[in-house]
Design a protein around this motif. Structure first.
Motif, PDB file in Angstrom:
ATOM      1  N   UNK A 145      -7.710  41.156  55.925  1.00 34.12           N
ATOM      2  CA  UNK A 145      -8.150  39.962  56.629  1.00 34.12           C
ATOM      3  C   UNK A 145      -7.627  39.940  58.064  1.00 34.12           C
ATOM      4  N   UNK A 146      -6.734  40.866  58.435  1.00 32.28           N
ATOM      5  CA  UNK A 146      -6.191  40.893  59.801  1.00 32.28           C
ATOM      6  C   UNK A 146      -7.238  41.417  60.770  1.00 32.28           C
ATOM      7  N   UNK A 147      -7.231  40.899  61.952  1.00 27.28           N
ATOM      8  CA  UNK A 147      -8.117  41.383  62.996  1.00 27.28           C
ATOM      9  C   UNK A 147      -7.618  42.769  63.419  1.00 27.28           C
ATOM     10  N   UNK A 148      -8.515  43.734  63.485  1.00 28.41           N
ATOM     11  CA  UNK A 148      -8.060  45.110  63.747  1.00 28.41           C
ATOM     12  C   UNK A 148      -7.286  45.255  65.054  1.00 28.41           C
ATOM     13  N   UNK A 149      -7.697  44.496  66.097  1.00 30.06           N
ATOM     14  CA  UNK A 149      -7.042  44.666  67.404  1.00 30.06           C
ATOM     15  C   UNK A 149      -5.717  43.922  67.523  1.00 30.06           C
ATOM     16  N   UNK A 150      -5.456  42.950  66.620  1.00 26.75           N
ATOM     17  CA  UNK A 150      -4.249  42.124  66.719  1.00 26.75           C
ATOM     18  C   UNK A 150      -3.528  42.130  65.379  1.00 26.75           C
ATOM     19  N   UNK A 151      -2.934  43.207  65.024  1.00 28.85           N
ATOM     20  CA  UNK A 151      -2.366  43.310  63.677  1.00 28.85           C
ATOM     21  C   UNK A 151      -1.290  42.249  63.402  1.00 28.85           C
ATOM     22  N   UNK A 152      -0.605  41.749  64.413  1.00 39.38           N
ATOM     23  CA  UNK A 152       0.473  40.770  64.165  1.00 39.38           C
ATOM     24  C   UNK A 152       0.037  39.335  64.420  1.00 39.38           C
ATOM     25  N   UNK A 153      -1.185  39.138  64.919  1.00 37.81           N
ATOM     26  CA  UNK A 153      -1.665  37.781  65.200  1.00 37.81           C
ATOM     27  C   UNK A 153      -2.455  37.278  64.005  1.00 37.81           C
ATOM     28  N   UNK A 154      -2.110  36.114  63.468  1.00 38.18           N
ATOM     29  CA  UNK A 154      -2.888  35.636  62.306  1.00 38.18           C
ATOM     30  C   UNK A 154      -4.332  35.368  62.709  1.00 38.18           C
ATOM     31  N   UNK A 155      -5.226  35.738  61.815  1.00 32.22           N
ATOM     32  CA  UNK A 155      -6.641  35.468  62.050  1.00 32.22           C
ATOM     33  C   UNK A 155      -6.933  34.014  61.658  1.00 32.22           C
ATOM     34  N   UNK A 156      -8.136  33.538  62.045  1.00 32.88           N
ATOM     35  CA  UNK A 156      -8.568  32.199  61.627  1.00 32.88           C
ATOM     36  C   UNK A 156      -8.564  32.114  60.109  1.00 32.88           C
ATOM     37  N   UNK A 157      -8.967  33.187  59.463  1.00 24.48           N
ATOM     38  CA  UNK A 157      -8.993  33.201  57.995  1.00 24.48           C
ATOM     39  C   UNK A 157      -7.585  33.049  57.421  1.00 24.48           C
ATOM     40  N   UNK A 158      -6.602  33.682  58.090  1.00 24.73           N
ATOM     41  CA  UNK A 158      -5.203  33.587  57.626  1.00 24.73           C
ATOM     42  C   UNK A 158      -4.670  32.162  57.686  1.00 24.73           C
ATOM     43  N   UNK A 159      -5.216  31.376  58.637  1.00 20.84           N
ATOM     44  CA  UNK A 159      -4.732  30.003  58.815  1.00 20.84           C
ATOM     45  C   UNK A 159      -5.551  29.028  57.974  1.00 20.84           C
ATOM     46  N   UNK A 160      -6.875  29.164  58.078  1.00 20.64           N
ATOM     47  CA  UNK A 160      -7.775  28.213  57.431  1.00 20.64           C
ATOM     48  C   UNK A 160      -7.796  28.402  55.915  1.00 20.64           C
ATOM     49  N   UNK A 161      -7.769  29.691  55.493  1.00 19.45           N
ATOM     50  CA  UNK A 161      -7.851  29.994  54.067  1.00 19.45           C
ATOM     51  C   UNK A 161      -6.742  29.322  53.263  1.00 19.45           C
ATOM     52  N   UNK A 162      -5.454  29.596  53.575  1.00 20.00           N
ATOM     53  CA  UNK A 162      -4.380  28.990  52.777  1.00 20.00           C
ATOM     54  C   UNK A 162      -4.423  27.457  52.812  1.00 20.00           C
ATOM     55  N   UNK A 163      -4.746  26.874  53.989  1.00 18.79           N
ATOM     56  CA  UNK A 163      -4.785  25.403  54.084  1.00 18.79           C
ATOM     57  C   UNK A 163      -5.828  24.834  53.124  1.00 18.79           C
ATOM     58  N   UNK A 164      -7.036  25.380  53.179  1.00 16.44           N
ATOM     59  CA  UNK A 164      -8.106  24.854  52.323  1.00 16.44           C
ATOM     60  C   UNK A 164      -7.819  25.129  50.844  1.00 16.44           C
ATOM     61  N   UNK A 165      -7.257  26.301  50.560  1.00 13.56           N
ATOM     62  CA  UNK A 165      -6.928  26.598  49.156  1.00 13.56           C
ATOM     63  C   UNK A 165      -5.866  25.643  48.633  1.00 13.56           C
ATOM     64  N   UNK A 166      -4.901  25.314  49.488  1.00  9.39           N
ATOM     65  CA  UNK A 166      -3.838  24.388  49.068  1.00  9.39           C
ATOM     66  C   UNK A 166      -4.412  22.989  48.808  1.00  9.39           C
ATOM     67  N   UNK A 167      -5.272  22.529  49.714  1.00  8.90           N
ATOM     68  CA  UNK A 167      -5.858  21.201  49.525  1.00  8.90           C
ATOM     69  C   UNK A 167      -6.759  21.174  48.288  1.00  8.90           C
ATOM     70  N   UNK A 168      -7.455  22.293  48.066  1.00  9.27           N
ATOM     71  CA  UNK A 168      -8.297  22.366  46.873  1.00  9.27           C
ATOM     72  C   UNK A 168      -7.432  22.283  45.616  1.00  9.27           C
ATOM     73  N   UNK A 169      -6.282  22.939  45.641  1.00  4.82           N
ATOM     74  CA  UNK A 169      -5.362  22.892  44.493  1.00  4.82           C
ATOM     75  C   UNK A 169      -4.858  21.464  44.273  1.00  4.82           C
ATOM     76  N   UNK A 170      -4.559  20.745  45.372  1.00  2.00           N
ATOM     77  CA  UNK A 170      -4.131  19.349  45.263  1.00  2.00           C
ATOM     78  C   UNK A 170      -5.230  18.512  44.613  1.00  2.00           C
ATOM     79  N   UNK A 171      -6.476  18.757  45.048  1.00  2.00           N
ATOM     80  CA  UNK A 171      -7.614  18.034  44.504  1.00  2.00           C
ATOM     81  C   UNK A 171      -7.696  18.252  42.993  1.00  2.00           C
ATOM     82  N   UNK A 172      -7.583  19.515  42.584  1.00  2.00           N
ATOM     83  CA  UNK A 172      -7.713  19.846  41.158  1.00  2.00           C
ATOM     84  C   UNK A 172      -6.555  19.260  40.352  1.00  2.00           C
TER      85      UNK A 172
END
Lengths: 326, 326
Positions: free
Chosen positions: A1-28
């Motif tokens: 999921x890392x952007x090939x040119x920025x191996x140490x910079x979190x991608x949008x997916x790295x930030x958005x994914x965990x947040x939404x998954x966590x909120x979904x878990x709270x919902x469930x």
């Protein structure tokens, strides 16, 4: 999921994914709690479960709105509509209960029944005491009227919430959130760094709040009794909430100033709606004049609280009011 | 009239005599103006004349009270009682007229009929507009009711004032003030320096205000809707007026801060009495609920103005609130 040119910079997916998954878990988790709570409703457990569901639903729908460009847009739009419907339906029961509590407390305070110590230490009874006693009679009747009306509304809202939670529409939402808890449907651009993909929409959400705050009527022009002028304040409340949720996604630490300002706008909304409820109750046919009088006092008192909440918001809001869109 | 040991120091008589003679002359001028004004009453000239009479009567009676020890005490006590009766009788007509004006203006503001420009530029009609329209109907009726009640009270007060001004009791007061305009009945001690005779009573009048202000409820504890707690504020208003008049006697220059604080307490009294009038009108038998509702709104609005006047007084009051009597 890392952007090939920025191996140490979190991608949008790295930030958005965990947040939404966590909120979904709270919902469930909220959903599971709600199913485990006694079926007769109104219990503390069921209320907490509903609050958790609403809490997560608002955060997910806010995130789908603000960061739509980083997500599968058709999926995001559909789920957002469904979550807005759900959180609105679930919020009403609690709103009616809170509104009744607020109004009964204000009546209690206004009719002075909560101040026996103060009254015995007061000078001999004068006009004030007579006014207070007269208000007391009307206040008791107004309280009974509001209790009937808002309890009825609350009961209806409770049934509607239970119906909603048993509906196929809700099962569709629950299934979508369950999927979200394992996999977030992202747009291709979500592989790019979060700074490139998420900061602009988060900044836009922030800018919308600043623009809304800057266009609020100036302090001196405020006429808290004019309900027609509440709309920009309510709009600001919604935009501030979206900004707070976007802030949760892109910044590691919560901003307590935003929470304080949001709380003032919540109180503003509560007082405005309580004032409306008092005025609606006063339109009940065949009520006694004393009841109507107490409802009028109550209405004005809540509108005064509207003005007080605006003052608190202005004091709490941490940015210069002059920030405007170019 | 100079004290033998202090040829260059003004005596109490030198200070008190001219002040009382001047106020007596103002009183007599007001009386002459009143007699020259058209007899059908209610004209501007008659109102101004009555205001001049009240103005002078209040200053003379206040001076007789504060500086009683420098005056013939039996004469001072008698004239003071008569002047208090007179200024009270003369004040009522104007007070009812002002109260009606204040209440009608507030109703106008609350029902929004004064805001056509603001309303046309508002968003589409919502709950606020409906509330406002509902309030409008009741506000019109409440205005008519208040107008009937307060106009009746005002007419009665006008007749009473005219009766008072034609009574033998008033002729006795006028004769006493005419005498005062030429000669002030002083106590023997008035020949002593003003600093010895007048400063202590003037200081006591000032100290009484400080004590009263210090014992006012703390800002946070203020509950402007509790009419039973108005009394210390009204007492402070009277004591501040006495202090202002005593200040006029012993100090060459007026203190604008005292006038500002006094004005805030006048507004406090006006708002408290207007709130009482709204609540008394709401006890009229067989009024419509909409009327009672508008009167309730009006009552709360005026009680809110009571709170606002208290805040202005606290800001205006130029001394630390912690000054207390030993």
């Amino acid at each position: 999921m890392r952007h090939p040119d920025h191996p140490t910079t979190p991608s949008a997916a790295d930030v958005l994914g965990p947040y939404l998954r966590e909120q979904a878990a709270c919902f469930l988790r909220g959903l599971r709690l709600h199913r485990e709570a006694p079926a007769d409703g109104g219990t503390h457990g069921a209320e907490e479960a509903t609050a958790a569901l609403r809490h997560a639903a608002r955060r997910i729908s806010g995130t789908l709105r603000t960061f739509r460009t980083a997500l599968d847009p058709a999926w995001a739009d559909h789920l957002r509509t469904e979550l807005v419907w759900l959180s609105g339906t679930l919020a009403r029961e609690r709103a009616y209960a809170d509104r009744l509590g607020r109004l009964l407390e204000a009546l209690h305070q206004l009719s002075g029944t909560s101040l026996p110590a103060a009254r015995t230490s007061s000078p001999p009874p004068g006009d004030g005491d007579r006014e207070r006693a007269a208000l007391g009679i009307g206040a008791a009747r107004a309280g009974a009227l509001l209790e009937r009306r808002l309890t009825l509304a609350r009961t209806r809202a409770h049934s509607e919430a239970l119906q909603a939670l048993g509906s196929s529409r809700f099962h569709g939402v629950a299934d979508a959130v369950a999927l979200l808890a394992s996999e977030v449907p992202l747009a291709p651009c979500a592989a790019a760094p979060a700074t490139e993909v998420l900061y602009a929409p988060a900044g836009l959400a922030e800018q919308r709040v600043h623009t809304a705050v800057a266009s609020l009527p100036a302090d001196e022009a405020v006429e808290p009794y004019d309900e027609a002028r509440d709309a920009p304040w309510h709009r600001t409340r919604v935009l501030l909430r979206l900004h707070r949720y976007a802030h949760e996604v892109v910044r590691p630490a919560a901003d307590p100033a935003l929470a304080g300002a949001g709380h003032a706008l919540d109180l503003h909304r509560d007082a405005a709606e309580a004032a409306s409820a008092a005025s609606a109750a006063a339109r009940t046919p065949r009520i006694a004049p004393a009841t109507a009088y107490a409802l009028g006092v109550l209405h004005a008192h809540q509108r005064h609280e509207v003005g007080a909440a605006r003052a608190v918001f202005r004091e709490t809001w941490p940015y210069a009011a002059a920030v405007t869109a170019p």
